[in-house]
Write an enzyme that holds these catalytic residues in place. Structure first.
Site, PDB file in Angstrom:
ATOM      1  N   ASP A  12       0.803  -1.128   0.040  1.00 53.78           N
ATOM      2  CA  ASP A  12       0.115   0.183  -0.267  1.00 53.78           C
ATOM      3  C   ASP A  12       0.808   1.327  -0.054  1.00 53.78           C
ATOM      4  OD1 ASP A  12      -2.473   1.452   0.396  1.00 53.78           O
ATOM      5  OD2 ASP A  12      -1.811   1.687   2.419  1.00 53.78           O
ATOM      6  N   ASP A  14      -0.190   5.049   0.913  1.00 55.81           N
ATOM      7  CA  ASP A  14      -0.459   6.152   1.937  1.00 55.81           C
ATOM      8  C   ASP A  14      -0.719   5.535   3.368  1.00 55.81           C
ATOM      9  OD1 ASP A  14      -1.018   8.494   0.502  1.00 55.81           O
ATOM     10  OD2 ASP A  14      -2.347   7.163  -0.405  1.00 55.81           O
TER      11      ASP A  14
END
Length: 227
Positions: A12, A14
């Site tokens: 991922d 953020d």
């Protein structure tokens, strides 16, 4: 706990590789305050892993903001353009990503963000993105039909490696509950590195929960060790 050997790693972006979640919070708080509303941690926690328009819709609905989705996103965008110039990599991100790349482990990013958003956040970290084979961006990718917790983004991301690994051969790194759920639904092992305020009970489906990327031991999953 016995972990299964993996060959490919999906990250991922953020809150996991870059410390951007606090900047999103700053933007949401600023816009909500303008209309006399408070953006709370509880609301924030429910949005982690969502695509941009899903966040906008939920905030407007929960706080009864007198804005359309487009107006809310436009006000946030103005703030993003100022604050995202200064986003920093999370502790351990550079070391782990560089290590896997140098050892020939195929790695990719699976983010709910759009191309435009990634470009803005990574403007000072372009060389870091070169380590990744590809980036799948949920908000601007036609093949990603639903946001996390749906598994679509991880399945699409894995399918774009030339050797198309089976989901079971992929390890996911996530910071959000919705992301952990998406990885599990994709039948992938998942290492969670959550915001400390997230209720640990919500993360019990994770394969492993750590406080930081710095704690990760690649050899646990059959990946080349640092030593």
């Amino acid at each position: 706990m016995q972990y299964k050997k993996v060959t490919h790693v999906l990250f991922d972006l953020d809150g996991l590789l870059i410390d951007s979640e606090k900047l999103y919070t700053e933007a949401f708080e600023t816009v909500c305050a303008k209309y006399g509303k408070t953006f709370t941690w509880m609301l924030k926690a429910s949005l982690l892993g969502f695509q941009g328009y899903e966040c906008a819709d939920k905030i407007i609905k929960e706080l009864s903001l007198p804005l359309t989705r487009e107006e809310f996103m436009s006000e946030c965008q103005t703030i993003y353009e100022k604050v995202f110039k200064n986003v920093e990599l999370m502790p351990g991100a550079q070391k782990l990503v560089e290590h896997l790349y140098n050892k020939g482990v195929p790695i990719a990013i699976a983010t709910s963000s759009s191309q435009e958003s990634v470009d803005m956040k990574m403007q000072n970290h372009k060389s870091f993105l070169n380590y990744f084979h590809h980036i799948t961006m949920g908000s601007s990718d036609p093949d990603v039909t639903k946001g996390k917790p749906d598994p679509a983004i991880f399945l699409v991301c894995a399918s774009r490696f030339p050797d198309k690994p089976a989901p079971e051969s992929c390890l996911v790194f996530e910071d959000a509950v919705n992301g952990v759920k998406a990885a599990c639904a994709a039948n992938m092992q998942v290492v969670a590195i959550p915001d400390p305020r997230i209720d640990k009970e919500q993360l019990k489906i994770s394969t492993l929960v750590l406080n930081s990327l710095e704690e990760f031991q690649p050899e646990l999953f059959g990946l080349p060790s640092y030593a």
